[in-house]
Enzyme design. Structure first.
Site, PDB file in Angstrom:
ATOM      1  NE  ARG A  82      14.472  95.386  23.515  1.00 37.22           N
ATOM      2  CZ  ARG A  82      15.293  95.284  24.556  1.00 37.22           C
ATOM      3  NH1 ARG A  82      15.034  95.965  25.668  1.00 37.22           N
ATOM      4  NH2 ARG A  82      16.347  94.504  24.506  1.00 37.22           N
ATOM      5  NE  ARG A 139      11.458  93.804  26.487  1.00 39.11           N
ATOM      6  CZ  ARG A 139      12.746  93.719  26.828  1.00 39.11           C
ATOM      7  NH1 ARG A 139      13.156  94.265  27.965  1.00 39.11           N
ATOM      8  NH2 ARG A 139      13.606  93.098  26.058  1.00 39.11           N
ATOM      9  CE  LYS A 170      19.891  94.336  32.151  1.00 41.48           C
ATOM     10  NZ  LYS A 170      19.325  93.085  31.630  1.00 41.48           N
ATOM     11  NE  ARG A 217      18.148  90.425  24.105  1.00 44.90           N
ATOM     12  CZ  ARG A 217      16.865  90.697  24.295  1.00 44.90           C
ATOM     13  NH1 ARG A 217      15.969  90.382  23.355  1.00 44.90           N
ATOM     14  NH2 ARG A 217      16.474  91.289  25.387  1.00 44.90           N
ATOM     15  NE  ARG A 264      24.321  93.522  27.171  1.00 38.64           N
ATOM     16  CZ  ARG A 264      23.136  94.042  27.383  1.00 38.64           C
ATOM     17  NH1 ARG A 264      23.024  95.287  27.814  1.00 38.64           N
ATOM     18  NH2 ARG A 264      22.055  93.334  27.160  1.00 38.64           N
TER      19      ARG A 264
HETATM   20  P1  AP5 Z   1      12.789  94.494  31.635  1.00 42.74           P
HETATM   21  O1  AP5 Z   1      12.730  95.317  32.852  1.00 42.74           O
HETATM   22  O2  AP5 Z   1      12.621  95.164  30.325  1.00 42.74           O
HETATM   23  O3  AP5 Z   1      14.079  93.572  31.644  1.00 42.74           O
HETATM   24  P2  AP5 Z   1      15.580  93.944  31.326  1.00 42.74           P
HETATM   25  O4  AP5 Z   1      16.410  93.245  32.320  1.00 42.74           O
HETATM   26  O5  AP5 Z   1      15.742  95.381  31.171  1.00 42.74           O
HETATM   27  O6  AP5 Z   1      15.747  93.188  29.954  1.00 42.74           O
HETATM   28  P3  AP5 Z   1      16.360  93.707  28.580  1.00 42.74           P
HETATM   29  O7  AP5 Z   1      15.805  92.822  27.512  1.00 42.74           O
HETATM   30  O8  AP5 Z   1      16.152  95.151  28.384  1.00 42.74           O
HETATM   31  O9  AP5 Z   1      17.812  93.421  28.798  1.00 42.74           O
HETATM   32  P4  AP5 Z   1      18.886  93.284  27.774  1.00 42.74           P
HETATM   33  O10 AP5 Z   1      20.079  93.389  28.555  1.00 42.74           O
HETATM   34  O11 AP5 Z   1      18.780  92.067  26.907  1.00 42.74           O
HETATM   35  O12 AP5 Z   1      18.571  94.457  26.722  1.00 42.74           O
HETATM   36  P5  AP5 Z   1      19.254  95.867  26.493  1.00 42.74           P
HETATM   37  O13 AP5 Z   1      18.198  96.772  26.036  1.00 42.74           O
HETATM   38  O14 AP5 Z   1      20.078  96.248  27.585  1.00 42.74           O
HETATM   39  O15 AP5 Z   1      11.674  93.390  31.785  1.00 42.74           O
HETATM   40  C1  AP5 Z   1      11.416  92.437  30.784  1.00 42.74           C
HETATM   41  C2  AP5 Z   1       9.938  92.050  30.782  1.00 42.74           C
HETATM   42  O16 AP5 Z   1       9.667  91.397  32.015  1.00 42.74           O
HETATM   43  C3  AP5 Z   1       8.988  93.241  30.704  1.00 42.74           C
HETATM   44  O17 AP5 Z   1       7.876  92.878  29.961  1.00 42.74           O
HETATM   45  C4  AP5 Z   1       8.559  93.482  32.162  1.00 42.74           C
HETATM   46  O18 AP5 Z   1       7.277  94.030  32.234  1.00 42.74           O
HETATM   47  C5  AP5 Z   1       8.619  92.054  32.700  1.00 42.74           C
HETATM   48  N1  AP5 Z   1       8.937  92.026  34.129  1.00 42.74           N
HETATM   49  C6  AP5 Z   1       9.854  92.762  34.794  1.00 42.74           C
HETATM   50  N2  AP5 Z   1       9.874  92.443  36.104  1.00 42.74           N
HETATM   51  C7  AP5 Z   1       8.956  91.457  36.259  1.00 42.74           C
HETATM   52  C8  AP5 Z   1       8.513  90.706  37.409  1.00 42.74           C
HETATM   53  N3  AP5 Z   1       9.023  90.882  38.640  1.00 42.74           N
HETATM   54  N4  AP5 Z   1       7.554  89.782  37.219  1.00 42.74           N
HETATM   55  C9  AP5 Z   1       7.034  89.570  35.976  1.00 42.74           C
HETATM   56  N5  AP5 Z   1       7.400  90.267  34.849  1.00 42.74           N
HETATM   57  C10 AP5 Z   1       8.360  91.189  35.017  1.00 42.74           C
HETATM   58  O19 AP5 Z   1      20.230  95.529  25.274  1.00 42.74           O
HETATM   59  C11 AP5 Z   1      19.727  95.266  24.005  1.00 42.74           C
HETATM   60  C12 AP5 Z   1      20.888  95.041  23.049  1.00 42.74           C
HETATM   61  O20 AP5 Z   1      21.658  96.255  22.940  1.00 42.74           O
HETATM   62  C13 AP5 Z   1      21.898  93.987  23.459  1.00 42.74           C
HETATM   63  O21 AP5 Z   1      21.506  92.700  23.044  1.00 42.74           O
HETATM   64  C14 AP5 Z   1      23.149  94.458  22.731  1.00 42.74           C
HETATM   65  O22 AP5 Z   1      23.132  94.111  21.384  1.00 42.74           O
HETATM   66  C15 AP5 Z   1      23.051  95.969  22.831  1.00 42.74           C
HETATM   67  N6  AP5 Z   1      23.718  96.492  24.029  1.00 42.74           N
HETATM   68  C16 AP5 Z   1      23.134  97.084  25.090  1.00 42.74           C
HETATM   69  N7  AP5 Z   1      24.043  97.438  26.006  1.00 42.74           N
HETATM   70  C17 AP5 Z   1      25.238  97.053  25.524  1.00 42.74           C
HETATM   71  C18 AP5 Z   1      26.563  97.120  26.024  1.00 42.74           C
HETATM   72  N8  AP5 Z   1      26.837  97.636  27.219  1.00 42.74           N
HETATM   73  N9  AP5 Z   1      27.568  96.628  25.281  1.00 42.74           N
HETATM   74  C19 AP5 Z   1      27.335  96.085  24.071  1.00 42.74           C
HETATM   75  N10 AP5 Z   1      26.095  95.976  23.531  1.00 42.74           N
HETATM   76  C20 AP5 Z   1      25.056  96.448  24.261  1.00 42.74           C
HETATM   77 MG    MG Z   2      16.254  96.768  29.611  1.00 43.48          MG
END
Ligand code: AP5
Ligand code: MG
Length: 368
Positions: free
Chosen positions: A160, A127, A13, A171, A88
């Protein structure tokens, strides 16, 4: 353009959102990034969020919704936004719908970046992110040229704190239970589109752009959304985690809010109507051009019928004319015969008269 990126942790994402920012020049709004920034800034909000984040749980809705409300009301979001990691859960999605309805800017598309769970662990444990510019790497799939250093700015790369196997497991579980139901939530609204999140990042980005341009009108994807001219909408009612938020209702809120909704809806309607108007004008022009031909085409059968009628009449009249001519000829002949007869009679009478005169004269001479 107002879209949500849906997908499991590690589905890409964040990676895709950054590419969309470059292409469409609208901001990425990532609740994860905002929360991490609050944690590293040591704010009260950050302190409250940290425990849930470290445990792989969702941060409470009162924190997240307040944060989103503030972020969406910033000027750069008036032209559209890409929501990454929000909503979410169903309550968050409903609260978002209400918020956007008050702003008169409803969500246009929910894009699911679909990746098999088996792929996600490697993506997340591998990552690395630049502390300085936020550029993302992956030690397995897209490593930096120099280990631990950003290719772009030579900044230090960090991992991270929630990218460890135990937290990743939690997660993924939370995603299945609370976030995956949003797939049907948006499907029901006919806003859901799915893109396979495997393969080259650029190919996936192209596929996403295709979906955006098919689903959202190309002009509205690139041009700014209509900005409401009324005062900022009232704050959404904050809901406790896992409790149902008010159902999305367009036009709810204060009277001013309702006006904003109507005004912006009218704007959006006008925008939508513009291409229709263009088409209508074009149609009109074509019709105008075609009008004489159409009229001629319409008149043609009438003309044809009239000609036919005339021909039939002529045909019908023809024998009459011929009869008249024959009659005329007959009359003429009759007249000629009559004249001739008269002449003959006249001649005979004259001859007779002359003979009588001769006889009379002879008699007279004899008597003398
Ligand atoms: P990346 O693009 O970083 O993936 P992502 O989908 O953004 O994954 P996240 O880990 O950021 O998602 P998340 O939802 O768990 O975390 P968030 O920060 O939102 O890619 C991942 C890796 O894959 C990278 O190394 C990239 O290079 C690689 N990659 C990408 N595309 C690729 C491809 N095509 N081929 C190969 N490799 C590839 O949330 C973190 C925490 O915050 C949550 O756990 C929660 O506690 C809190 N939080 C966030 N939002 C909320 C909310 N709305 N409500 C409540 N709590 C929340
Ligand atoms: Mg992300």
């Amino acid at each position: 353009m107002r879209i949500v990126l849906l997908g499991a942790p590690g589905s890409g994402k964040g990676t895709q959102a950054k590419l969309l920012v470059e292409k469409y020049k609208i901001p990425q709004i990532s609740t994860g990034d905002l929360l991490r920034a609050a944690v590293s800034a040591g704010t009260e909000l950050g302190r409250r969020a940290k425990a849930a984040m470290d445990a792989g749980q969702l941060v409470s809705d009162d924190i997240v919704l307040g944060m989103i409300q503030d972020r969406l009301s910033q000027p750069d979001a008036k032209n559209g936004f890409i929501l990454d990691g929000f909503p979410r859960s169903n309550p968050q999605a409903q609260a978002l719908d209400s918020m956007l309805a008050r702003l008169g800017q409803p969500l246009q598309l929910a894009l699911l970046v679909d990746v098999d769970t088996s792929e996600l662990m490697k993506r997340l444990t591998g990552r690395r992110t630049c502390k300085n510019c936020g550029q993302m790497y992956n030690v397995y799939f897209s490593p930096p040229k120099v280990s631990g250093k950003c290719d772009k700015c030579s900044g230090e790369l960090m991992q991270r704190s929630d990218d460890n196997e135990a937290t990743i497991g939690k997660r993924l579980e939370v995603y299945e239970q609370q976030t995956a139901p949003l797939i049907s939530y948006y499907r029901m609204q006919n806003k859901l589109r799915r893109v396979a999140g495997v393969g080259s990042m650029q190919d996936i980005a192209r596929e996403i752009a295709n979906v955006i341009e098919q689903h959202i009108h190309p002009l509205s994807a690139l041009k700014p959304a209509v900005t409401p001219a009324a005062p900022p909408a009232a704050k959404p009612r904050l809901v406790a985690q896992n409790k149902t938020a008010p159902a999305p209702q367009a036009g709810t809120g204060t009277a001013a809010g309702a006006r904003v909704t109507l005004a912006t809806h009218a704007g959006a309607g006008a925008k939508k109507a513009a291409p229709k108007k263009k088409v209508a004008t074009k149609k009109k022009a074509v019709a105008k051009k075609a009008a004489p031909k159409k009229a001629a085409a319409k008149a043609a059968p009438k003309k044809k019928a009239a000609a036919k009628k005339k021909a039939v009449a002529k045909k019908k009249a023809a024998p009459k004319t011929a009869v008249r001519a024959v009659a005329k000829k007959k009359a003429a002949t009759k007249k000629k015969v009559l004249v001739k007869k008269k002449a003959v009679v006249k001649k005979k009478t004259a001859v007779k008269k002359a003979a009588t005169k001769k006889v009379v004269r002879k008699g007279a001479r004899g008597r003398r």
